[in-house]
Design a protein around this motif. Structure first.
Motif, PDB file in Angstrom:
ATOM      1  N   TYR A  11       0.858  -1.185   0.000  1.00 21.81           N
ATOM      2  CA  TYR A  11       0.000   0.000   0.000  1.00 21.81           C
ATOM      3  C   TYR A  11       0.894   1.234   0.000  1.00 21.81           C
ATOM      4  O   TYR A  11       1.777   1.365   0.846  1.00 21.81           O
ATOM      5  CB  TYR A  11      -0.895   0.026   1.249  1.00 21.81           C
ATOM      6  CG  TYR A  11      -1.827  -1.149   1.334  1.00 21.81           C
ATOM      7  CD1 TYR A  11      -3.104  -1.087   0.796  1.00 21.81           C
ATOM      8  CD2 TYR A  11      -1.431  -2.329   1.961  1.00 21.81           C
ATOM      9  CE1 TYR A  11      -3.973  -2.173   0.878  1.00 21.81           C
ATOM     10  CE2 TYR A  11      -2.280  -3.418   2.042  1.00 21.81           C
ATOM     11  CZ  TYR A  11      -3.554  -3.327   1.499  1.00 21.81           C
ATOM     12  OH  TYR A  11      -4.405  -4.411   1.574  1.00 21.81           O
ATOM     13  N   ASN A  21      -3.963   6.046  -1.460  1.00 25.31           N
ATOM     14  CA  ASN A  21      -5.232   5.659  -2.079  1.00 25.31           C
ATOM     15  C   ASN A  21      -6.212   5.259  -0.976  1.00 25.31           C
ATOM     16  O   ASN A  21      -6.157   4.156  -0.442  1.00 25.31           O
ATOM     17  CB  ASN A  21      -5.018   4.507  -3.062  1.00 25.31           C
ATOM     18  CG  ASN A  21      -6.288   4.128  -3.795  1.00 25.31           C
ATOM     19  OD1 ASN A  21      -7.381   4.590  -3.451  1.00 25.31           O
ATOM     20  ND2 ASN A  21      -6.150   3.296  -4.808  1.00 25.31           N
ATOM     21  N   GLU A  24      -8.140   1.885  -0.792  1.00 30.87           N
ATOM     22  CA  GLU A  24      -7.459   0.626  -0.479  1.00 30.87           C
ATOM     23  C   GLU A  24      -7.547   0.250   0.995  1.00 30.87           C
ATOM     24  O   GLU A  24      -7.171  -0.849   1.382  1.00 30.87           O
ATOM     25  CB  GLU A  24      -5.980   0.714  -0.873  1.00 30.87           C
ATOM     26  CG  GLU A  24      -5.764   0.727  -2.361  1.00 30.87           C
ATOM     27  CD  GLU A  24      -4.287   0.677  -2.709  1.00 30.87           C
ATOM     28  OE1 GLU A  24      -3.984   0.180  -3.798  1.00 30.87           O
ATOM     29  OE2 GLU A  24      -3.445   1.115  -1.906  1.00 30.87           O
TER      30      GLU A  24
END
Length: 111
Positions: A11, A21, A24
């Motif tokens: 991530y 993001n 996510e």
């Protein structure tokens, strides 16, 4: 940019460790971020995290601590809508630290 790895998935994070993001995010990522912040998650922590995510989805902004305290008091009850309660859960700043764990951007006004 930096990144974290949770359960074999990478991530992307910014230089302060906030997710890049927001889509996510999941509870496993939140749990990992909590560990990096030295926060042991309880139901009370998750209640604030879920509140923050709902707030962000509605208003598209991460609330500053005063706004957060007031909004939590309205939604979760006056005993939880205090700075002391929130600082007990998130000692390095309820808005800043909780938003990081919730996968949200750093609130404006936070140093």
């Amino acid at each position: 940019m930096s990144s974290i790895e949770v359960n074999g998935k990478s991530y992307e994070t910014d230089e302060e460790g906030y997710l890049v993001n927001l889509a996510e995010w999941n509870e496993e990522v939140g749990g990992y971020l909590a560990q990096t912040e030295n926060v042991t998650m309880t139901d009370q922590h998750w209640e604030v995290i879920n509140f923050l995510r709902d707030y962000y989805n509605e208003f598209q902004i991460a609330p500053a601590v005063r706004v957060l305290t007031k909004a939590i008091g309205k939604k979760l009850g006056p005993e939880k809508g205090t700075s002391q309660y929130l600082y007990d859960l998130f000692p390095y700043g309820p808005a800043k630290q909780a938003c990081k764990i919730a996968g949200l951007p750093k609130p404006t006004g936070c140093v």
